[in-house]
Design a protein around this motif. Structure first.
Motif, short mmCIF file in Angstrom:
data_model
loop_
_atom_site.label_atom_id
_atom_site.label_comp_id
_atom_site.label_asym_id
_atom_site.label_seq_id
_atom_site.Cartn_x
_atom_site.Cartn_y
_atom_site.Cartn_z
N LEU A 172 28.10 40.68 44.86
CA LEU A 172 28.65 40.14 43.62
C LEU A 172 28.40 41.09 42.45
O LEU A 172 29.25 41.24 41.56
CB LEU A 172 28.05 38.77 43.32
CG LEU A 172 28.40 37.64 44.29
CD1 LEU A 172 27.68 36.35 43.89
CD2 LEU A 172 29.90 37.41 44.36
N ALA A 173 27.24 41.75 42.46
CA ALA A 173 26.94 42.69 41.38
C ALA A 173 27.90 43.88 41.41
O ALA A 173 28.40 44.33 40.37
CB ALA A 173 25.49 43.18 41.52
N LEU B 46 40.77 39.79 36.08
CA LEU B 46 41.38 40.32 34.87
C LEU B 46 42.85 39.95 34.81
O LEU B 46 43.42 39.74 33.73
CB LEU B 46 41.24 41.85 34.81
CG LEU B 46 41.76 42.52 33.54
CD1 LEU B 46 40.94 42.08 32.33
CD2 LEU B 46 41.73 44.04 33.67
N TRP B 47 43.49 39.81 35.99
CA TRP B 47 44.94 39.53 36.02
C TRP B 47 45.30 38.89 37.36
O TRP B 47 44.71 39.19 38.40
CB TRP B 47 45.73 40.82 35.84
CG TRP B 47 47.22 40.64 35.83
CD1 TRP B 47 48.02 40.30 34.79
CD2 TRP B 47 48.12 40.80 36.95
NE1 TRP B 47 49.33 40.22 35.16
CE2 TRP B 47 49.42 40.54 36.49
CE3 TRP B 47 47.93 41.14 38.29
CZ2 TRP B 47 50.54 40.59 37.32
CZ3 TRP B 47 49.04 41.20 39.13
CH2 TRP B 47 50.34 40.94 38.64
N ALA B 48 46.29 37.98 37.32
CA ALA B 48 46.86 37.37 38.52
C ALA B 48 48.33 37.09 38.25
O ALA B 48 48.67 36.66 37.15
CB ALA B 48 46.14 36.08 38.90
N PRO B 49 49.22 37.34 39.22
CA PRO B 49 50.65 37.11 38.99
C PRO B 49 50.99 35.63 39.01
O PRO B 49 50.39 34.86 39.75
CB PRO B 49 51.31 37.84 40.16
CG PRO B 49 50.29 37.76 41.26
CD PRO B 49 48.96 37.85 40.58
N GLU B 50 51.96 35.23 38.19
CA GLU B 50 52.41 33.84 38.22
C GLU B 50 53.08 33.49 39.54
O GLU B 50 53.06 32.34 39.97
CB GLU B 50 53.38 33.58 37.06
CG GLU B 50 52.75 33.67 35.68
CD GLU B 50 53.73 33.32 34.59
OE1 GLU B 50 54.87 32.92 34.92
OE2 GLU B 50 53.36 33.44 33.40
N SER B 51 53.67 34.49 40.19
CA SER B 51 54.44 34.25 41.42
C SER B 51 53.56 33.99 42.63
O SER B 51 54.03 33.47 43.64
CB SER B 51 55.30 35.47 41.73
OG SER B 51 54.49 36.59 42.03
N GLU B 52 52.28 34.38 42.58
CA GLU B 52 51.37 34.31 43.72
C GLU B 52 51.79 35.26 44.85
O GLU B 52 51.36 35.11 45.98
CB GLU B 52 51.23 32.87 44.26
CG GLU B 52 50.75 31.88 43.21
CD GLU B 52 50.57 30.48 43.76
OE1 GLU B 52 50.24 30.34 44.94
OE2 GLU B 52 50.76 29.52 42.98
N CYS B 53 52.63 36.23 44.55
CA CYS B 53 53.10 37.19 45.56
C CYS B 53 52.23 38.44 45.55
O CYS B 53 51.97 39.01 44.48
CB CYS B 53 54.55 37.61 45.29
SG CYS B 53 55.75 36.35 45.72
N ALA C 109 33.70 45.74 38.73
CA ALA C 109 35.06 46.25 38.98
C ALA C 109 36.10 45.45 38.21
O ALA C 109 35.85 44.32 37.76
CB ALA C 109 35.37 46.18 40.48
N GLU C 110 37.28 46.03 38.06
CA GLU C 110 38.45 45.30 37.57
C GLU C 110 38.96 44.46 38.73
O GLU C 110 39.20 44.99 39.82
CB GLU C 110 39.52 46.27 37.10
CG GLU C 110 40.81 45.60 36.70
CD GLU C 110 41.90 46.61 36.34
OE1 GLU C 110 43.08 46.20 36.32
OE2 GLU C 110 41.58 47.79 36.10
N PRO D 264 30.08 52.40 43.94
CA PRO D 264 30.75 51.64 42.86
C PRO D 264 32.23 51.40 43.18
O PRO D 264 32.90 52.26 43.77
CB PRO D 264 30.58 52.54 41.63
CG PRO D 264 29.42 53.40 41.95
CD PRO D 264 29.47 53.64 43.43
N VAL D 265 32.72 50.26 42.78
CA VAL D 265 34.11 49.88 43.00
C VAL D 265 34.82 49.85 41.65
O VAL D 265 34.35 49.23 40.70
CB VAL D 265 34.21 48.49 43.68
CG1 VAL D 265 35.67 48.06 43.82
CG2 VAL D 265 33.53 48.51 45.04
N ASP D 266 35.97 50.51 41.57
CA ASP D 266 36.75 50.51 40.33
C ASP D 266 37.67 49.31 40.23
O ASP D 266 37.88 48.75 39.16
CB ASP D 266 37.58 51.80 40.24
CG ASP D 266 36.72 53.04 40.17
OD1 ASP D 266 35.94 53.15 39.21
OD2 ASP D 266 36.81 53.88 41.07
#
Length: 376
Positions: free
Chosen positions: A98-99, A125-132, A104-105, A69-71
């Protein structure tokens, strides 16, 4: 019927010489720049097919991800995600992969990786606006990672140091190397580009990936010109990057960069239109009743291009440093091509040719002091 002469608005990069380092989409970028009037020097610093996949190693890494399992899963590039999932599909491993990742988060570095994930039914779940990528790591710094299993998709360059940093905080980290970015096979164009930058014969160089920056510096080091390249990029040659990830590769060298608000090729080329003229005397001046604009090596006089030979061009550039201020004959002699071999007569000839090209009343002789542009 003759076509109307181009104007600075129609060809805002006329007279500039711009280096392009991209391998992918190079033709598109070159076309965009040349349409704006610039001369382009092209030298790919990465392989035209840079994404070399070690299939057996990737398959083994894929199976290892599936087996436990991946967290938390960190996706860094769109092309990496697509290549990984396509390869997994060819091995019959896509569905279990994919499953596993779907439980995972998921953190994604930018919109390209987000798009690649969503095409396969995964949601970040989340991505930065900066793309960094650094902002992804910053997002994790305040969290307890002890015992968490984190899978990181590598983006062409090694992320081993990132993995070590996460392991120090107690995480169990698996780095999936989808592909490796390799340098171009032919070194000759790269050597030539390094020479052009070091000798300040380019106005700007464009970069669309961090590995291309690293490759430029590596090549410059091999031929003993790295210090000259860094000095040129710090002063006279504008390092133009497609986005913050690419720009970050210059930070260790102390090289200032410009980048568009959106990490897109067209936006980067559009940025060149505004940044280069403003840095290279692109402001329109009223000189003896005429509108004069210097774009690179081309003078626009009332909207008509005027091509000057090297000597009068050097004199004009010197007079434009402080428009309206007097520049001595000695200072003008120093900027003329040929250096110490010139006589003061060469200054007289250059001034005469400049006046003939942009108007006899454009340059005033200030007795016993030198010359000045007649600006209002």
């Amino acid at each position: 019927m003759n076509a109307p002469a181009p104007t600075p608005e129609a060809e805002p990069l006329a007279g500039y010489r711009i280096g392009v380092t991209a391998a992918r989409k190079a033709e598109e970028q070159i076309t965009l720049i040349e349409r704006r009037g610039a001369t382009v020097e092209w030298a790919p610093f990465l392989s035209v097919e840079p994404n070399r996949i070690d299939a057996p190693a990737l398959r083994a890494a894929t199976q290892a991800v599936i087996d436990r399992p991946v967290d938390l899963f960190v996706a860094t590039t769109g092309i990496g995600i697509r290549s990984w999932f396509d390869a997994a599909e060819s091995w019959g491993l896509l569905e279990p992969l994919l499953a596993t990742l779907g439980e995972a988060e998921i953190l994604a570095r930018g919109p390209k990786s987000v798009g690649a994930l969503r095409r396969r039914g995964l949601r970040e779940l989340w991505a930065p606006e900066s793309e960094c990528f650094e902002d992804v790591l910053a997002h994790l710094r305040g969290r307890d990672l002890n015992g968490l299993r984190i899978v990181v998709q590598e983006h062409g360059q090694s992320l081993s140091m990132v993995a070590h940093a996460l392991r120090r905080r107690g995480a169990v980290v698996t780095v999936v190397t989808v592909y490796r970015v390799e340098s171009a096979d032919d070194p000759a164009p790269m050597f030539r580009m390094v020479d052009l930058v070091a000798e300040r014969k380019l106005d700007a160089v464009t970069f669309t990936s961090a590995p291309a920056v690293a490759s430029l510096m590596d090549v410059a080091g091999v031929i003993g010109r790295r210090d000259e390249v860094v000095a040129a990029l710090q002063a006279d040659v504008m390092a133009t990057c497609v986005g913050p990830v690419t720009a970050a590769a210059f930070e260790m060298w102390g090289v200032p960069t410009v980048q568009p608000d959106r990490s897109r090729l067209a936006a980067m080329v559009k940025l060149l239109e505004t940044e280069l003229p403003s840095r290279k005397h692109g402001t329109a001046l009223d000189v003896a009743g005429h509108t004069l604009v210097l774009h690179g090596d081309v003078v626009w006089l009332d909207g008509t291009p005027v091509h000057l030979s090297p000597a009068p061009l050097a004199v004009l550039q010197s007079l434009l440093v402080n428009p309206g201020h007097v520049v001595s004959r000695r200072e003008l002699l120093a900027v003329l091509p040929g250096g110490a071999t010139n006589s003061e007569h060469a200054v007289d000839m250059a001034i005469a040719r400049l006046r003939a090209a942009i108007g006899t009343g454009s340059v005033q002789t200030v007795v016993k002091r030198g010359y000045r542009l007649v600006v209002s």
